[in-house]
Design a protein around this motif. Structure first.
Motif: not given
Length: 2037
Positions: A479-492
Motif C-alpha cells: 500500500e502507498f497510504p495517502i497520509r503518514e502511517v506512524y508505525v515504526p519499521h519492524t521488517i527489512y
C-alpha cells in the motif's frame, strides 16, 4: 516509620517469603509473519547503518517479567481449574421468586360470573365457603422438632450445619470492581509489528471479450480520487487460456509460480468512498491505433456463424503473427473502474465515539473513559493491524462487469485517469462519451481472512501458514497510504518504484513514432551489469533485467503509466544507476529491418552524496552511445566530454520520470541521515574528512557536528522519526553512556543525547496523530520500552586517535568528567556535590561539605523531611564513603547516567522530563533490572546493589516529581489531569523499585511522598484521590502481604523473626489477655507502623469517609474500590487459599471494621431505595424518603414504624451520636459492605466473639444496624435483573472486560491471578473462542454497548444468576454467623435485653428478602433456637418484632417450595407453643398471626392459598402429635385459630375472582374491613391493604382516606384508653378531613374493652402510630393534589408533636405545610380533581348488581368514551362481548324493553350539585370539589318524545342524585340512595341559557390578565350575525308578545331582565375589545360594533315592554316559595330503593 528502618534488608531476607528477586529478564523471539525473516541478499558486506537496521528488525524482544506471577499461575490452575469452569463448582441455589410457576396465573380470560356481596353481610357468611382443613394431607414434619435437646446442643448442631458446604471465596462471587478505578492495571503495550491496513482479497476469475483472438493482460491497482493518488502498487494478472498464452512462448524463457497469481490482497489504511479499483487491460502491440485494434471487438461476436467466423479466424492468425514478432511489447487497450465504497462500512470509520454513556448508564462516565476510548480509536487508526476496524462486515461479493472503457491514446497519464474517475463518480454520462467494449470480467471481493494460506509478501516471501501443496498463490500488494502511517519499521524492506511519465520527442525526425523505453537497473556501465532485480509481470520470471513500457501508436510525445518495481540491493554504490533506453518499434515487418530502432539514452544515479535519490526528475536524452563514467554524474550536470554528447533539444529535459522508495533502511530525511552517518563514523573506522550531503566534516568538527545533529533530530519530520524510532533511541542511549575520545579530546554527548530523547518524547506525546493508552502514555514509546529497549552494548571506549595523541583516559578522570559536565547544566546543589565528592582529585575537608550541603538544603525550597541525608539508614552520612574510594566500575551505568540527567536537567527539558516521567521511570526500571540481572546477585544484597549516589538521585527525582504533582494540581483542569498521570507513573515506579531496591528505602520514599503532598495541597478530595491512586498501585504488588508483615498480627503469629520486633510487639505472645482485643479493630499508630501500606490506605479511606467536601463521592468510591480490589486479589490468590493464612490476612484488615462502623450513617440505605421490600429507615434524611417513589406505603410510616417495617424500633439509630457526612452511593456502599462481610467471614471467629463480648451495647447496636443494611444490600435480585446486580453490571461490556483481562492476564501479581480465574465463564463455546483470538473485534464490542443485555445468551444469563444467587446466599449466611456470634457473646455477658430486638430485626428483614432455600433452612433453625432460648422475653418485650416475625414466617408458610414450607411451619408452631407455655394464653400471638394473614392476603398478589392451607394443616398435625401439650387447652385453641385463618383465606379466594375488577375488589375489601368492625386490629390491617391497592392504582386521595379512617380508629381507641387533651377526641376530630370518618366511632366501650389481651396490640395503637398514619395520609393527599386537606391532617398532628417536643419533626411538618400552601397559590385554577359518572347496571347477568346505580369517581379529565370503553371491555370479557351493551342516552331506562339475555350499562356524566345556600360556603375551586354527595345531570326532551326540538317546545329534566357517603371516600364508587327530578319549561330553559351566556361574557370581560382571543370568541357567539338559535331568536320566540297565561308573567319578566343585562354586558365587552385589538383587526372591530348595534336595535322594543300586571301594588302571597313551586315545577320525587350494591 522509625521501625521500618530497622526492618531493613536483613529482615526482608529473613522473612523468607520474599523471593530474592522478582524480576526476570526474558528474551522472546519476534514473531515474524513470513516463514523466513526479510533479509538483505547474501554475500554482500553491509555498511554499518544497514547492519544496524537489520539487527534491530530481527533481534529478540527483551522483556522484564515478574517471576512470581509465573509460579502462581500454574498452581492456580491446579487448585481451581480455570476460572472458565468456576461456575461449575457452584451449587444452584433455589429461590422461590424463580420457581413460581406460570400455571399459577390466577385468571383465565373468558366468561366469568360476577358475584356481588350483599352490603351488610356478616363475618359468618363470609366463611361459608370454608372447607374442612382436615380433608387435606399435611406436609412431612421435622422429626426432631418436639424432641428435648438442650439449647447449647441445638445451637452447636445449627452451627455445624451452617459451616458445612460453604463457598470459600466470597469475592469470587462478587462482580469485579469497576475498571474505571483500576489504575493498577498497566496495559501491556502492543508488540511492535508491521503495519497492515484493512485487507481486501480480490480474486480474478475470468476476463473474456465477445471474440477471443489474442492474449490480454490485466493490471490492477487502487486509486484514491480525492487525494489524487495511486494508493497501491500494481498487481499483474494473466487470465488467458493456454491456447492464447502459447502465442507468446518464444518470449517467455520461464514461468515462475509467483507470477501466476490471480488473487491479490490489497491493504487500505484510510478507507473512504473515493477509492476505486482500476483494472487496466493491455494487449500485444500490433499495427494501428487503439481504436482500430478495438474495432473488431465492438462489432463481432463469436456466436455468429458464417462470415463472422471466417473474420475471426483471420484476426486470430494475424494476432498470432504479431505476437511472435512483437510479443515483448504491449499496447494499452481497455480499462474498467470499480468503486469500493460498499466494501468499507464507512459509518464505522467516520463515527466519533459517543458511547461514553452506554458504558455504565451515567451520562458522564468520566473523561478518563472517553479519553481511553478515543485513544483506542486512534491507536487502531495508526497502529496494529488486527485491532483495526473490520472493513465492514461485508460478505464475499462476486462481481460481473460487462462493459469496458476503451483507452484513449492521448489520455493515458494518471492525471487523465483521475479526471475520468471524478467524472465517473459524479455521473454515469462518462459511458456515453467514451467508447465502450462489450466483454465479461468476473471477480470476487472479500475481506481477507486472518491466515490466508499460500500468500506472498510484496517482496515475494511466503507468509505463514504456507502449506506444502501447490495451490495458486495470493499476493500481498504493497500500500502507498495517502497520509503518514506512524508505525515504526519492524521488517527489512527496500523497494524502489520507477514511474516513467512523459517523453517529448515532438521536434524529432519522423522515425520516432511508436516509442518504448527499456528500463534497467545497472550496477556498472557495461550492458552486462543490468541486475535482475526488477519484479517481473504475470506469467514470466519472478525477476527480470529489463522492462519495456507500453507503446502508443504513432505518438511522438507519449504518456506512460508503467510502474517498475525494483528490489534495491542492500549495499548501494556510486555505480548503481537506472538506465533508460528509448526505441522506435516498427510494427510492419520490413525486409531486413530490425524491430527496434535506437532513439537515445538517459540515466539516473541512484545515490547522490550517499543518499538515495527519489522524487520527480526531468531528464535530458542523449542521442549517442554514452561516454565512460557517465553514471557518476547526474545527466543534467555531465561535465563537457570529448567528443561532446549529442542531446535532444540541446540538453533540455524532455523525459519526465518519478522515483519513489519504500525502504526501512533509507531514512529519506536529512536530519536522520546526518545523525546516523555521524554515529557510524564514530563506531567504525572511517577515514576523515567524511562527506555528508554537500559538506565535508573533518575530525575536528565531528564532535560539534554530531552535537548539532543530535539537537536537530527533533526537527526531522515526525513520520521518518517514528519509522526509525527504535534505532534512533538505541543510538541516543548508546551515546549517553559511551565514552568517546575524538581527536584526543574526550567528547561527552550524554547531556545532548538525553535532551534529544526528551525532545522526541515530547513531540511524540504532543502529536495529535499518535495514540496514547489510558494512563496517557504514548503507545509507541511504551512498546519501545517494554519490548525493544535493552542496555546499550558495553562497547569499549571509542578513541579516535587525534593528531599524535593516543591518550586513553583513566577511570577516575573519566568518571569525574561524567559528573562535572553536568555543572554547566546542574543546580547549585549538584555543583557543591560534584566538586566535593565525586572527584577524588579535589580534596575538600569533609566538614565543609556537610556544612555546604546543609546550607543548600535549607536554601532549596524542598520538603525538609526529605533532606538528602535522611536516607542513610545506618544514620551515618553517605558522603565520606563516596569520597573515600573512587568508583570500581570502568563504564557508566545507564541507570545512573539517566537518573543523573533527570536530576540535573533544567528549564524546558526538566519540564518535559517530569511531564512524561513515566517513560524515564520505565527506562530506569528496565535498565536497573538488566543491571541486577548482569551483576552477580549473591555478592550483592539489595542494600548494596545500587550506589548511594544513585539512591540520592532517585530520592531527588521522587521529591521533585511529587512537588511537580502538587504544583500542577492547583492549576486548571487540564494541568491537574496531567498531575494525575504523573502521579500514577510515580506510583508504578516505586512499585517496580520495591522489586529491585532496598524496601526500607522505598518505604521512606512513599512516606515522603505522602507528607509532601499533604503539605502542599489544600483541597482534601484531590489530595485523597491522588494518594489513593498512588497507594492502590503500590498495594497491587504481588508481595503486598509480605511487605505489610501480615503475619505479625493475630495471636497465632509465629515467633517474630527479629528480636527488635518481638520486644516491641506484644502480639506475638500466645494469649490475648495482655493486649486489648478491641485495639485490633482500631487504626492505631502501632498498627500503622507495622503494616505500613495498609495503614496508609486505611488512613485515606477514613479521611475520605470523614469529609464532606465537593467531589468527595468519587473519591470515596475510589477508596472503597481500592480496598475491595485488594481483598479480591487475596481471595483469588492461590498462595492465600489456606484457612490459617486467610485468618492472618483478615486480621490485617480488622481496623477496616472500625472505619466501616464509624461510617454507618453515611451508608446508602438499601432498605429505602429497594422497591420491593422498600422499608423506610428511621432517621433517614427526608429527601431520601421523598425520592423513594411518590408514596411508598412505608415512607411516612417509617417514622412511627410500619407494621411490616423492621426498622421501626430503631431508637438505637437515632440515639447514637453520629457525625453527619455525605451519604455514599449505592455502589460504594455495596463494595464497602462486601469488604466487611469478607473480614467477618475470614477472621478468627473466637477473636470476633471475644471482641463482641467487650463491646459497649451502643457499638453492638451499630453492628446490628450494619448487618441490617447488609441484608437488604445483598438481596438476590433474580435472573431477570441479574445484569443489574449493581450498576457495575456483572460484566460491563465485553470489550471493556477484554481490555481489562488482557492487561490483567499478563497480570500484576495476584491481581492477574484473580482475573485468570474470574474471567466470567462463557458457558458456551461461542464466546469462549471469542476471548482467544477476537479480543478486540470491534463489531462485537465497540458500537454495541448500549444494550449489552441482548447479547447475552441464555447460558450466560443463567450463569450470572447462578453466581449472584450464590453471592446472596453466602452473604446472608455470613450475616447469620455474625448474629449467632452476637447472641452467644451477649448471652455470655448477660446483656441480651437490648440486643435481642436488634438481632430479631435483622432476621426478620432477611426473611422479608428473596432468599435461597439454603439460607432459609439455617435462618429458621436459628430462629427456633432463639425462640427456645429467649421465648418469654420475646413475647413480653419484643411485641412488635414478634408481630413482624409472624408475618414473615406466615409468608414462608405459603411458599411453593416444600423445604421452606416445612421449616416455616415448624417455626410457627414452635412460636405458638412457646408463647402458650410462657404466658399460658397465647391471645396476642393469635391476634398477630390473624393480622399477619389478613395483611398477607390483602397485599401479596403472588400469594398461594393452596400452599398456605396445607401449612395450616401441617401445624394442626403438629398440635395433634405434640404429646406434651395434649393435657392443655392448647390444641383446641390452635384448632380454633386455624379455622379462623382458613375462613380468612376463603375471603381471599373471593378477592381473587375480582382481581380484574378494581371497583368490585375494593367493595369486597371494604366489606371484609367492615366485617372486622369489632376487631380493630384487623380492620386497620384491611384499611391498610385497601390503601396499598389504591396507591397501586394511583388513587392517592382514596388511599389517604383509608389511612385517615385507620387513624380515626386509632384515635377512638386512644381516647378510650387515656384522656390527653392534645390527642384527637375520637373520630369526631377528623370531621374536617372527611364527613365519612364518623363510621369509625362504632368502636365503642360496649363492643371492646381496650385492656383485653391481644386486642389493639398492633404498633399503630399508640401516639406515634397515629402520627405515622396521619403523616402518611398527608403525603398521599399532597400527591393527590388535595393540599387543603394536608393542612387539616397536620392540625391533628401538630399538637401531638408539640406535646412530644419533637422539634425536628415540627420543622419538617411546617416545611411540608409551606409546600402545600405554596402549591395552592401557584396552581390556582389549574388543579384537577376527579370527574364523576353515574353508572347504572341492568340485566339479570349482573346478579346482585342488577338495577343498582353508582356514582363512579374517575381521574380528572376522563372522557365519557374512556370509562365507557373500560367498563364495556371488562364486562365484555366476563359475559362475552356480544352480551354487553352500553345505553347511549341518559333517559330513564325501561326494563321491559331490554333483552333479558344481555347486560346493559348506562353511563352518564354528572356534575356536583349545590343548593344556593351551599354556594356561600363553597367559595374556592377545591371546596366545590370536596365532600360531595349530591350530583346532577340534565336530560333535554320534548313532549312528543324527541330529545331536541324548537326553542318553544324544548324542555329539560334535571336529575339530582344523592350518594350514601361523601366523595372522596375510601373507595371510588358509592351507591346512589336517592334521586329527585326537576323539569324546566321552555322559557325556564331559555332563562337558564341566557344567564349562562351573560356570566360567560362577564367573566371574559373582567378576566385578568385580559385574553383577547377568549373575549372575541364569546362576543362572536353573542352578537355575531349568523348565530343560529342565537339570543335574537330566543327573544323573538319568548319576548315578542306578552304570554296569555298569567302564570308565565314572572318568567317573561325574568327573561326580559336577563336580556337587559345581557345587552349591557355585550356593550362592555365590545368596548373592552376595542382596547385590546391590534391594528390589523380594526375592520373586525367595526364589524362587531355594527352587529352589536343591530342586535341592540332589534332587542330594544322587546326589552322595554313591561307587563303592566306585574307592577300593580303587591298582594300578599302566603309562601312565595310554595307558590313558586306550584306555579312552575312539576316535581317527580323518584325515591330509589336504598338498597346498596
Amino acid at each position: 516509620m522509625t521501625r521500618m528502618n530497622n526492618l531493613d534488608s536483613e529482615l526482608a531476607q529473613e522473612l523468607g517469603d520474599f523471593p530474592e528477586d522478582d524480576l526476570d529478564i526474558v528474551f522472546t523471539p519476534k514473531e515474524c509473519r513470513t516463514l523466513e525473516p526479510s533479509m538483505p541478499e547474501d554475500g554482500v558486506e553491509l555498511d554499518s547503518h544497514v547492519r544496524d537496521c537489520v539487527q534491530t528488525y530481527i533481534r529478540e524482544w527483551l522483556i522484564v517479567n515478574r517471576k512470581n506471577q509465573g509460579n502462581s499461575d500454574t498452581c492456580s490452575l491446579k487448585n481451581k481449574g480455570s476460572r472458565k469452569d468456576f461456575h461449575k463448582t457452584l451449587q444452584k441455589q433455589t429461590f422461590e421468586s424463580e420457581t413460581l410457576d406460570s400455571s399459577d396465573a390466577n385468571f383465565q380470560a373468558g366468561p366469568r360470573h360476577i358475584h356481588a356481596l350483599p352490603e351488610e353481610a356478616s363475618r359468618t357468611t363470609l366463611a361459608s365457603s370454608d372447607f374442612d382443613l382436615r380433608s387435606l394431607q399435611p406436609d412431612p414434619r421435622l422429626e426432631n422438632l418436639l424432641r428435648h435437646v438442650s439449647t447449647e446442643e441445638f445451637e452447636r448442631q445449627n452451627e455445624e450445619a451452617r459451616r458445612t458446604n460453604r463457598h470459600a471465596e466470597l469475592l469470587a462471587l462478587y462482580p469485579s470492581v469497576d475498571e474505571e478505578d483500576a489504575v493498577e492495571i498497566r496495559p501491556v503495550p502492543d508488540r511492535p509489528k508491521e503495519h497492515l491496513g484493512h485487507r481486501i482479497l480480490v480474486k480474478l476469475q475470468t476476463l473474456k471479450f465477445d471474440i477471443e483472438i489474442e492474449p490480454l493482460f490485466a493490471c490492477i491497482a487502487l486509486y484514491d480520487i480525492k487525494e489524487r493518488k495511486k494508493i497501491s502498487e500494481n498487481f499483474h494478472c494473466d487470465l488467458n487460456p493456454d491456447s492464447l498464452r502459447g502465442f507468446l512462448r518464444s518470449h517467455t524463457p520461464s514461468i515462475d509460480l509467483s507470477t501466476q497469481a490471480r488473487s491479490a490482497v490489497f491493504s487500505v489504511t484510510y478507507p473512504s468512498s473515493d477509492i476505486y479499483l482500476v483494472i487496466k487491460i493491455e494487449k500485444v502491440l500490433q499495427q494501428g491505433e487503439i481504436g482500430d485494434c478495438a474495432e473488431p471487438y465492438m462489432v463481432l461476436k463469436e456466436s455468429e456463424a458464417g462470415k463472422t467466423k471466417e473474420k475471426i479466424e483471420k484476426l486470430k492468425a494475424q494476432a498470432e503473427s504479431f505476437c511472435q514478432r512483437l510479443g515483448k511489447y504491449r499496447m494499452p487497450f481497455a480499462w474498467i473502474p470499480i468503486s469500493l465504497t460498499n466494501f468499507f462500512n464507512l459509518s464505522t470509520f467516520e463515527r466519533e465515539i459517543p458511547e461514553a454513556e452506554g458504558l455504565n448508564g451515567k451520562g458522564t462516565t468520566s473523561d478518563k473513559r472517553a479519553a481511553l476510548l478515543q485513544a483506542r480509536r486512534l491507536s487502531e487508526r495508526s497502529l496494529s493491524s488486527e485491532d483495526s476496524y473490520p472493513v465492514s462486515n461485508f460478505k464475499t461479493t462476486p462481481l460481473t462487469l460487462n462493459t469496458f472503457f476503451k483507452q484513449e491514446g492521448d489520455r493515458l497519464s494518471d492525471e487523465d485517469l483521475f479526471k475520468f474517475l471524478a467524472d465517473f463518480k459524479r455521473s454515469s454520462s462518462l459511458q456515453r462519451r467514451i467508447k465502450t467494449l462489450p466483454g465479461t470480467l468476473k471477480l470476487e471481493i472479500s475481506p481477507a481472512p486472518e491466515n490466508l494460506g499460500h500468500c506472498l509478501t510484496p517482496e515475494l516471501l511466503p507468509v505463514k501458514p504456507f502449506p506444502e501443496n501447490r495451490n495458486r498463490l495470493h499476493k500481498e500488494i504493497l500500500e502507498f497510504p495517502i497520509r503518514e502511517v506512524y508505525v515504526p519499521h519492524t521488517i527489512y524492506r527496500n523497494l524502489l518504484y520507477v514511474y516513467p511519465q512523459r517523453l517529448n520527442f515532438a521536434n524529432r525526425p519522423a522515425s520516432s513514432r511508436n516509442i518504448t523505453i527499456k528500463i534497467q537497473f545497472m550496477c556498472g556501465e557495461n550492458p552486462s551489469c543490468a541486475m535482475p532485480v526488477i519484479f517481473g509481470k504475470s506469467s514470466g520470471p519472478e525477476f527480470v533485467q529489463e522492462i519495456y513500457t507500453a507503446i502508443t501508436y504513432h505518438n511522438k510525445s507519449p504518456d506512460f503509466y508503467e510502474e517498475v518495481k525494483i528490489k534495491l540491493p542492500a549495499k548501494l554504490t556510486d555505480k548503481h544507476h537506472l538506465l533508460f533506453t528509448f526505441y522506435h518499434i516498427s510494427c510492419q515487418p520490413k525486409q531486413g529491418a530490425s524491430v527496434e530502432t535506437l532513439l537515445g539514452y538517459s540515466w539516473l544515479p541512484i545515490l547522490l552524496n550517499d543518499r538515495l535519490q527519489t522524487g520527480h526528475y526531468c531528464l535530458p536524452v542523449a542521442l549517442d552511445k554514452l561516454p565512460f563514467h557517465y553514471s557518476i554524474h547526474n545527466p543534467e550536470k555531465v561535465p563537457p566530454q570529448t567528443p561532446p554528447i549529442k542531446w535532444v533539444e540541446g540538453h533540455k529535459g524532455v523525459f519526465n520520470v518519478e522515483v519513489q522508495a519504500v525502504s526501512s533502511v533509507h531514512t529519506q530525511d536529512n536530519h536522520l541521515e546526518k545523525f546516523f552517518t555521524l554515529c557510524h563514523s564514530l563506531e567504525s573506522q572511517v577515514t576523515f574528512p567524511i562527506r555528508l550531503m554537500d559538506q565535508k566534516i573533518t575530525e575536528a568538527t565531528l564532535e560539534h557536528e554530531l552535537k548539532l545533529s543530535i539537537i536537530c533530530l527533533n526537527s526531522s519530520r515526525l513520520e521518518p522519526l517514528v519509522l526509525f524510532l527504535h534505532l534512533v533511541l538505541d543510538k541516543l542511549f548508546q551515546l549517553a553512556v559511551q565514552p568517546m575520545v575524538i581527536a584526543g579530546q574526550t567528547a561527552n554527548f550524554s547531556q545532548f543525547a538525553f535532551e534529544s530523547v526528551v525532545a522526541i518524547v515530547n513531540s511524540l506525546h504532543n502529536s495529535k496523530d499518535l495514540s496514547k493508552d489510558q494512563h496517557g502514555r504514548n503507545c509507541l514509546l511504551a512498546s519501545y520500552v517494554y519490548y525493544v529497549f535493552r542496555l546499550p552494548d558495553p562497547q569499549k571506549e571509542v578513541v579516535k586517535p587525534g593528531a599524535g595523541s593516543n591518550a586513553t583516559l583513566t577511570e577516575s578522570r573519566y568518571y569525574t568528567f561524567g559528573r562535572t559536565s553536568a555543572v554547566s547544566v546542574g543546580s547549585k546543589l549538584l555543583q557543591s556535590r560534584v566538586i566535593s565528592c565525586s572527584n577524588p582529585d579535589i580534596a575538600v575537608a569533609q566538614t565543609a561539605t556537610d556544612e555546604e550541603v546543609k546550607n543548600i538544603m535549607s536554601s532549596k525550597p524542598m520538603d525538609h523531611s526529605s533532606s538528602r541525608m535522611s536516607f542513610c539508614v545506618e544514620g551515618t552520612n553517605d558522603m565520606p564513603s563516596i569520597c573515600a574510594s573512587p568508583r570500581p566500575s570502568n563504564k557508566k551505568h545507564f541507570h545512573e547516567e539517566l537518573a543523573l540527567q533527570m536530576v540535573v536537567s533544567t528549564g524546558m527539558v526538566r519540564e518535559s522530563v517530569f511531564k512524561y516521567a513515566w517513560f524515564f521511570f520505565e527506562l530506569l526500571v528496565k535498565s536497573m533490572a538488566q543491571y541486577v540481572h548482569n551483576i552477580d546477585k549473591q555478592d550483592n544484597p539489595r542494600r548494596s546493589r545500587f550506589s548511594d549516589r544513585f539512591k540520592d538521585d532517585i530520592t531527588t527525582i521522587v521529591n521533585v516529581v511529587t512537588s511537580e504533582i502538587a504544583a500542577l494540581l492547583v492549576k486548571p483542569q487540564k494541568e491537574s489531569e496531567q498531575a494525575e498521570k504523573i502521579n500514577i507513573s510515580l506510583a508504578f515506579f516505586l512499585y517496580d523499585l520495591l522489586s529491585l531496591m532496598d524496601r526500607g528505602f522505598v518505604f521512606n520514599l512513599i512516606k515522603h511522598y505522602c507528607n509532601q503532598l499533604s503539605n502542599k495541597l489544600n483541597s482534601l478530595s484531590t489530595l485523597i484521590s491522588m494518594r489513593l491512586e498512588f497507594l492502590r498501585i503500590l498495594c497491587s504488588h504481588e508481595h503486598y502481604l509480605n511487605l505489610n508483615l501480615f503475619f505479625m498480627t493475630s495471636a497465632s503469629a509465629p515467633a517474630s523473626p527479629s528480636p527488635s520486633l518481638s520486644s516491641q510487639n506484644s502480639s506475638s505472645c500466645s494469649s490475648f489477655q495482655d493486649q486489648k482485643i478491641a485495639g485490633m479493630f482500631d487504626l492505631s499508630a502501632e498498627y500503622r507502623q507495622q503494616h505500613f501500606l495498609t495503614g496508609l490506605l486505611f488512613i485515606e479511606l477514613a479521611a475520605a469517609l470523614d469529609t464532606d467536601s465537593e467531589g468527595i463521592s468519587k473519591v470515596q468510591r475510589k477508596a472503597v474500590s481500592a480496598i475491595l480490589s485488594l481483598l479480591s486479589s487475596h481471595d483469588l490468590d492461590p498462595r492465600c487459599s489456606k484457612k490459617e493464612v486467610k485468618i492472618k490476612i483478615a486480621a490485617l484488615y480488622l481496623p477496616l471494621v472500625g472505619i466501616i462502623l464509624d461510617s454507618l450513617p453515611q451508608l446508602h440505605d438499601f432498605t429505602i431505595s429497594d422497591a420491593r421490600s422498600g422499608k423506610g429507615r428511621t432517621g433517614s434524611p427526608e429527601e431520601e424518603q421523598e425520592s423513594a417513589g411518590a408514596i411508598n406505603q412505608n415512607v411516612a410510616l417509617a417514622i412511627a414504624g410500619n407494621q411490616f417495617n423492621p426498622r421501626s424500633s430503631g431508637a438505637s439509630l437515632v440515639s447514637l451520636p453520629y457525625r453527619q457526612s455525605a451519604t455514599l452511593g449505592p455502589d460504594t456502599t455495596r463494595n464497602l459492605l462486601i469488604c466487611f462481610l469478607w473480614i467477618m467471614k475470614n477472621a478468627d471467629q473466637n477473636l470476633i466473639q471475644k471482641w463482641i463480648a467487650d463491646l459497649p451495647s451502643m457499638q453492638l447496636n451499630r453492628i446490628l444496624d450494619l448487618l441490617f443494611i447488609c441484608v437488604s444490600c445483598f438481596e438476590y435480585k433474580g435472573k431477570q435483573s441479574s445484569d443489574k446486580v449493581s450498576t457495575q453490571a456483572l460484566q460491563k461490556s465485553r470489550d471493556v472486560k477484554a481490555r481489562l483481562e488482557e492487561a490483567l492476564l499478563r497480570g500484576e501479581g495476584a491481581r492477574g491471578e484473580m482475573m485468570k480465574r474470574c474471567r466470567i465463564p462463557a458457558g458456551n463455546d461461542r464466546s469462549a473462542g471469542l476471548n482467544e483470538n477476537l479480543r478486540w473485534r470491534k463489531e462485537q464490542t465497540h458500537w454495541r454497548q448500549a444494550n449489552e443485555r441482548q447479547d447475552k445468551t441464555k447460558a450466560e444469563l443463567d450463569q450470572e444468576a447462578l453466581i449472584s444467587g450464590n453471592l446472596a446466599t453466602e452473604a446472608n449466611l455470613i450475616i447469620l454467623d455474625m448474629q449467632e456470634n452476637i447472641i452467644q457473646a451477649s448471652f455470655a455477658a448477660e446483656c441480651r435485653d437490648n440486643l435481642l430486638g436488634g438481632v430479631l430485626k435483622v432476621l426478620v428483614n432477611s426473611l422479608g428478602c428473596d432468599q435461597s432455600t439454603t439460607y432459609l433452612i439455617h435462618c429458621f433453625a436459628t430462629l427456633r433456637a432463639l425462640i427456645a432460648k429467649f421465648g418469654d422475653f420475646l413475647f413480653e418485650e419484643e411485641v412488635e418484632q414478634c408481630a413482624d416475625l409472624c408475618q414473615r414466617v406466615l409468608h414462608h408458610c405459603s411458599s411453593s417450595i416444600d423445604i421452606t414450607r416445612s421449616q416455616a411451619c415448624a417455626t410457627l408452631y414452635l412460636l405458638m407453643r412457646y408463647s402458650f407455655s410462657s404466658t399460658s394464653n397465647f391471645a396476642r400471638v393469635k391476634m398477630q398471626v390473624t393480622m399477619s394473614l389478613a395483611s398477607l392476603v390483602g397485599k401479596s398478589p403472588e400469594f398461594n392459598e393452596e400452599f398456605l392451607r396445607r401449612s395450616l394443616r401441617t401445624i394442626l398435625a403438629y398440635a395433634e402429635e405434640d404429646a406434651d401439650m395434649q393435657a392443655t387447652p392448647f390444641p383446641i385453641q390452635v384448632e380454633e385459630l386455624l379455622c379462623n385463618l382458613n375462613s380468612i383465606l376463603s375471603d381471599t379466594v373471593k378477592m381473587r375472582e375480582f382481581q380484574e375488577d378494581p371497583e368490585m375488589l375494593m367493595d369486597l375489601m371494604y366489606r371484609i374491613a367492615k366485617g372486622y368492625q369489632t376487631s380493630p386490629d384487623l380492620r386497620l390491617t384491611w384499611l391498610q391493604n385497601m390503601a396499598e391497592k389504591h396507591t397501586k392504582r394511583k388513587c392517592y386521595t382514596e388511599a389517604a382516606m383509608c389511612l385517615v379512617h385507620a387513624a380515626a380508629l386509632v384515635a377512638e381507641y386512644l381516647s378510650m384508653l387515656e384522656d390527653r387533651n392534645y390527642l384527637p377526641v375520637g373520630s369526631v376530630s377528623f370531621q374536617n378531613i372527611s364527613s365519612n370518618v364518623l363510621e369509625e366511632s362504632a368502636v365503642s366501650d360496649d363492643i371492646l374493652s381496650p385492656d383485653e389481651d391481644g386486642i389493639c396490640s398492633g404498633r399503630y395503637f399508640s401516639e406515634s402510630g397515629l402520627v405515622g398514619l396521619l403523616e402518611q395520609a398527608a403525603e398521599l393527599f399532597s400527591t393527590g393534589g388535595l393540599y387543603e386537606t394536608v393542612n387539616e391532617v397536620y392540625k391533628i398532628v401538630i399538637p401531638i408533636l408539640e406535646a412530644h417536643r419533637d422539634f425536628r419533626k415540627l420543622t419538617l411538618t411546617h416545611s411540608k405545610l409551606q409546600k402545600a400552601f405554596d402549591s395552592i397559590i401557584n396552581k390556582g385554577q389549574k388543579r384537577m380533581f376527579g370527574t364523576y359518572f353515574r353508572v347504572g347496571f341492568y340485566g339479570s347477568k349482573f346478579g346482585d348488581l342488577d338495577e343498582q346505580e353508582f356514582v363512579y369517581k374517575e381521574p380528572a379529565i376522563t372522557k365519557l368514551p374512556e370509562i365507557s370503553h373500560r367498563l364495556e371491555g371488562f364486562y365484555g370479557q366476563c359475559f362475552g362481548e356480544d352480551a354487553v351493551e352500553v345505553i347511549k342516552d341518559s333517559a330513564p331506562v325501561d326494563k321491559r324493553k331490554l333483552d333479558p339475555n344481555k347486560a346493559y350499562i348506562q353511563i352518564t356524566f354528572v356534575e356536583p350539585y349545590f343548593d344556593e345556600y351551599e354556594m356561600k360556603d363553597r367559595v374556592t375551586y377545591f371546596e366545590k370539589n370536596f365532600n360531595l354527595c349530591r350530583f346532577m345531570y340534565t336530560t333535554p326532551f320534548t313532549m312528543d318524545g324527541r330529545p331536541r326540538g324548537e326553542l318553544s317546545e324544548q324542555y329539560k329534566r334535571n336529575t339530582i342524585l344523592t350518594t350514601m357517603h361523601a366523595f372522596p371516600y375510601i373507595k371510588t364508587r358509592i351507591n346512589v340512595i336517592q334521586k329527585e327530578e326537576l323539569i324546566l319549561t321552555p322559557i325556564e330553559v331559555a332563562i337558564e341559557d341566557m344567564r349562562k351566556k351573560t356570566q360567560e361574557l362577564t367573566a371574559a370581560t373582567n378576566q385578568e390578565p385580559p385574553d383577547a382571543k377568549m373575549l372575541q370568541m364569546v362576543l362572536q357567539g353573542s352578537v355575531g350575525a349568523t348565530v343560529n338559535q342565537g339570543p335574537l331568536e330566543v327573544a323573538q320566540v319568548f319576548l315578542a308578545e306578552i304570554p296569555a297565561d298569567p302564570k308565565l308573567y314572572r318568567h317573561h319578566n325574568k327573561l326580559r331582565l336577563c336580556f337587559k343585562e345581557f345587552i349591557m354586558r355585550c356593550g362592555e365587552a365590545v368596548e373592552k375589545n376595542k382596547r385590546l385589538i391590534t391594528a390589523d383587526q380594526r375592520e373586525y372591530q367595526l364589524e362587531l360594533r355594527k352587529n352589536y348595534g343591530k342586535l341592540k336595535e332589534n332587542l330594544r322594543p322587546m326589552i322595554e315592554r313591561k307587563i303592566p300586571e306585574l307592577y300593580k301594588p303587591v298582594v300578599k302571597v302566603h309562601s312565595t316559595r310554595e307558590s313558586f313551586r306550584n306555579h312552575s315545577f312539576r316535581k317527580y320525587d323518584a325515591q330509589t330503593s336504598s338498597q346498596s350494591t
